[in-house]
Enzyme design. Sequence first.
Site, mmCIF file in Angstrom:
data_model
loop_
_atom_site.group_PDB
_atom_site.id
_atom_site.type_symbol
_atom_site.label_atom_id
_atom_site.label_comp_id
_atom_site.label_asym_id
_atom_site.label_seq_id
_atom_site.Cartn_x
_atom_site.Cartn_y
_atom_site.Cartn_z
ATOM 1 N N GLU A 49 0.836 -1.196 0.000
ATOM 2 C CA GLU A 49 0.000 0.000 0.000
ATOM 3 C C GLU A 49 0.874 1.251 0.000
ATOM 4 O O GLU A 49 0.617 2.223 -0.717
ATOM 5 C CB GLU A 49 -0.912 -0.034 1.241
ATOM 6 C CG GLU A 49 -1.973 1.026 1.302
ATOM 7 C CD GLU A 49 -2.870 1.049 0.073
ATOM 8 O OE1 GLU A 49 -2.937 0.049 -0.657
ATOM 9 O OE2 GLU A 49 -3.495 2.106 -0.156
ATOM 10 N N TYR A 50 1.938 1.191 0.808
ATOM 11 C CA TYR A 50 2.892 2.299 0.830
ATOM 12 C C TYR A 50 3.470 2.484 -0.572
ATOM 13 O O TYR A 50 3.508 3.594 -1.111
ATOM 14 C CB TYR A 50 4.017 2.015 1.837
ATOM 15 C CG TYR A 50 5.034 3.130 1.935
ATOM 16 C CD1 TYR A 50 4.894 4.146 2.881
ATOM 17 C CD2 TYR A 50 6.120 3.186 1.065
ATOM 18 C CE1 TYR A 50 5.802 5.188 2.956
ATOM 19 C CE2 TYR A 50 7.038 4.220 1.128
ATOM 20 C CZ TYR A 50 6.877 5.217 2.083
ATOM 21 O OH TYR A 50 7.773 6.244 2.133
ATOM 22 N N LYS A 135 23.865 5.195 26.282
ATOM 23 C CA LYS A 135 24.880 5.899 25.490
ATOM 24 C C LYS A 135 25.099 5.091 24.217
ATOM 25 O O LYS A 135 25.706 4.024 24.240
ATOM 26 C CB LYS A 135 26.182 6.043 26.274
ATOM 27 C CG LYS A 135 27.194 6.913 25.561
ATOM 28 C CD LYS A 135 28.382 7.212 26.454
ATOM 29 C CE LYS A 135 29.299 8.230 25.813
ATOM 30 N NZ LYS A 135 29.893 7.752 24.556
HETATM 31 S S1 IVH Z 1 24.620 14.009 25.274
HETATM 32 C C1 IVH Z 1 26.340 17.915 26.217
HETATM 33 N N1 IVH Z 1 23.442 11.691 25.191
HETATM 34 O O1 IVH Z 1 28.515 10.351 23.382
HETATM 35 C C2 IVH Z 1 26.023 16.505 26.062
HETATM 36 N N2 IVH Z 1 25.531 11.913 24.092
HETATM 37 O O2 IVH Z 1 30.836 12.670 24.425
HETATM 38 C C3 IVH Z 1 26.146 16.083 24.675
HETATM 39 N N3 IVH Z 1 26.276 9.893 22.930
HETATM 40 O O3 IVH Z 1 29.827 11.866 20.854
HETATM 41 C C4 IVH Z 1 25.991 14.653 24.439
HETATM 42 N N4 IVH Z 1 24.547 8.643 23.463
HETATM 43 O O4 IVH Z 1 27.454 11.321 20.298
HETATM 44 C C5 IVH Z 1 24.517 12.395 24.826
HETATM 45 N N5 IVH Z 1 22.261 9.672 25.169
HETATM 46 C C6 IVH Z 1 23.328 10.405 24.798
HETATM 47 C C7 IVH Z 1 24.363 9.859 24.013
HETATM 48 C C8 IVH Z 1 25.462 10.659 23.684
HETATM 49 C C9 IVH Z 1 25.705 8.699 22.809
HETATM 50 C C10 IVH Z 1 27.598 10.245 22.353
HETATM 51 C C11 IVH Z 1 27.615 11.556 21.657
HETATM 52 C C12 IVH Z 1 28.977 12.125 21.921
HETATM 53 C C13 IVH Z 1 29.459 11.341 23.078
HETATM 54 C C14 IVH Z 1 29.567 12.236 24.275
#
Ligand code: IVH
Length: 689
Positions: A49-50, A135
């Site tokens: 459908e899409y 993370k």
């Molecule tokens: S916050 C000011 N949240 O981890 C805060 N970063 O050094 C900015 N990353 O390269 C980052 N998961 O790409 C944040 N839930 C998350 C994250 C995250 C992965 C990575 C980000 C950055 C590194 C932080």
Amino acid sequence: MSEQSDLFPAPAPKGPALVASKIEALRDQLNQWAHAYYVLDAPSVPDAEYDRLFQQLQALEGAYPDLVTPDSPTQRVIGAVMDGLTPVRHQVPMLSIRTETDTEATGAEAFDARVRRELKLAPDAPPVEYVAEPKFDGLAMSLRYERGRLVQAATRGDGEVGEEVTHNIRTIRQIPLTLPKDAPPVLEVRGEVYMRRADFERLNERQREQGGKTFVNPRNAAAGAVRQLDSGIAAQRPLSFFAYGVGEVEGAEFATHFELLEKLRSWGFPVAAQVQIARGATELIAFHQRIGAERDQLPYDIDGVVYKVNSLALQRQLGFVTREPRWAVAHKYPAQEMMTRVEGIDVQVGRTGKLTPVARLAPVFVGGVTVTNATLHNLFELRRKRVRVGDQVIVRRAGDVIPEVVGVVPAPRAGYVPNFRMPAQCPICGSSVVREPGEVNHRCSGGLFCPAQRKQAVLHFAQRRAMDIEGLGEKLVDQLVEGHVIRVLPDLFRLGLSSLSELDRMAEKSAQNVLDALQKSKRTTLPRFLFGLGIRHVGEATAKDLARHFGALDAIMDASVDQLLQVNDVGPVVAEAIHTFFAQPHNREVVEQLRACGVTWEEGEPQEGATLPLAGKTIVLTGTLPTLGRDEAKDLLEAAGAKVAGSVSKKTHYVVAGAEAGSKLEKAQALGIPVLDEDGLRALLAAGA
Ligand code: IVH
């Protein structure tokens, strides 16, 4: 959902104004469906459908090229090939976060204590509210939307200046090209571009099939895709996205980080389901533990969790130290991948004789333990990864999985390093190493002679349907083999009371029981003995066929592959396995010694090609018979050539039912299959009909 698509009948010629609104409606609908599919993981219409609507939109846009806009769902892959990537200055710098590498408790506690100190909170003040997030292990991305349209996607770069990768980011279906009306006029969404593990595996598989380059991990594959100059290539590398913050925003205010994430979610961005509010260090620790336990089951790689102060006012109050915010911290898990040097390549022999090349590594801390060995799986994997001694490699240890070498870090080699070769002889016992056609694994043909295979072999030999040595269980066999009390099977029959009662937890009485069981087991049958030898591919049924066909063990040991092929149900693979086994002098020696120890059976006349009375008949046993045990009945039937099956079907000839027969009996009655009791079974065996 089909009512919805009925709103869009096939295109008919219309005035430009009507066409424009029709195009608009199609795009809205397609975006809505794509969001449900890619972001919510909850498809709302069938793919077909899409596709149908997508084709309508393409047709309309083809007829009215002036109405094509870059944010149309048809324009995700525009096939642009760049000369190079353009630098982009971030309006709001892309910061990094401080990493807490401490243990789970002190990591969260140290962060919480610091935040409370900076905010000058009294010790009895209520817990600080945080947002806890996974993370993601990918690469940071900034997506700039102006008046609801994606205008630019940029990598983090050094935090001040990144690279423009809009052409590739547009191919990510999870990233909206347009935003709903309530989105602010300027919005920079920050988040992580990553590749799901399953997508990564599929991509590598495809690369392998096409003879292309494979990637060592999802993050590298994602990074490579994002920086492609050709968006056509990027489009074939399935990427995903999670939003976790914002950069420049005009025309919107948020009170908390959590509210901000909720808003991003409502504007169509994927936000991880695990994200939650956590109060104080205690709840942060619990989050770290919970996500740590889920880590291996998540469909994507994470390398830790991130804690952020929830209140944006408090975040402002806390501010930054150099380029790191004081209001956030990353709390890592032990890395699952590390780099180290291959010091050598050994070969390990597994319980079934499989030879596994194993990289001996410079010790490296990975996945929470120090690793000095990692599997290379088999010769073909090793060759594919081009691993040689001296190379820097990436080692992965995830969860309880055996550490493996995932790939080589490309670097010039210091000099000529010979390619690894599988040994021709087993490194443990010296028997020849074989690899069957079509198999990837090399195996030691040493069988019973090879210590690495001994434990398994002893257990197999002793099991109930082989030599039936009661009381010779796993714990006892481990002790006997590890203590070198048993080197070859015949040693079992040389065990004495003193050597047995010296073992852990072995009273003299139980030692005597084992000796009695060994003595009793010596009188056996040729099929049991043959099965007990543990020849590859020789199960109980084949052992019976062999015994019946040849009558005597010597005839089997001396049979050529061609002669073995004459046996009912023995094909080339099985014939080869039997022949190779008895071609090893060690195995012959073991057989001789077993006979010398008093293992005996009655030999019979060869019954080449003879048909047994119940040959071709399938019989099912169910319930408890008055005198015959289940195994006994099975043996009698099989000796008469019948096949004993586990379930009743139309192909079943007889069902033998005893007391408390259940569903199998009912099924037999329903299908009209003759049901026999024990007397009936005996009559059948006697008559052979
Ligand atoms: S916050 C000011 N949240 O981890 C805060 N970063 O050094 C900015 N990353 O390269 C980052 N998961 O790409 C944040 N839930 C998350 C994250 C995250 C992965 C990575 C980000 C950055 C590194 C932080």
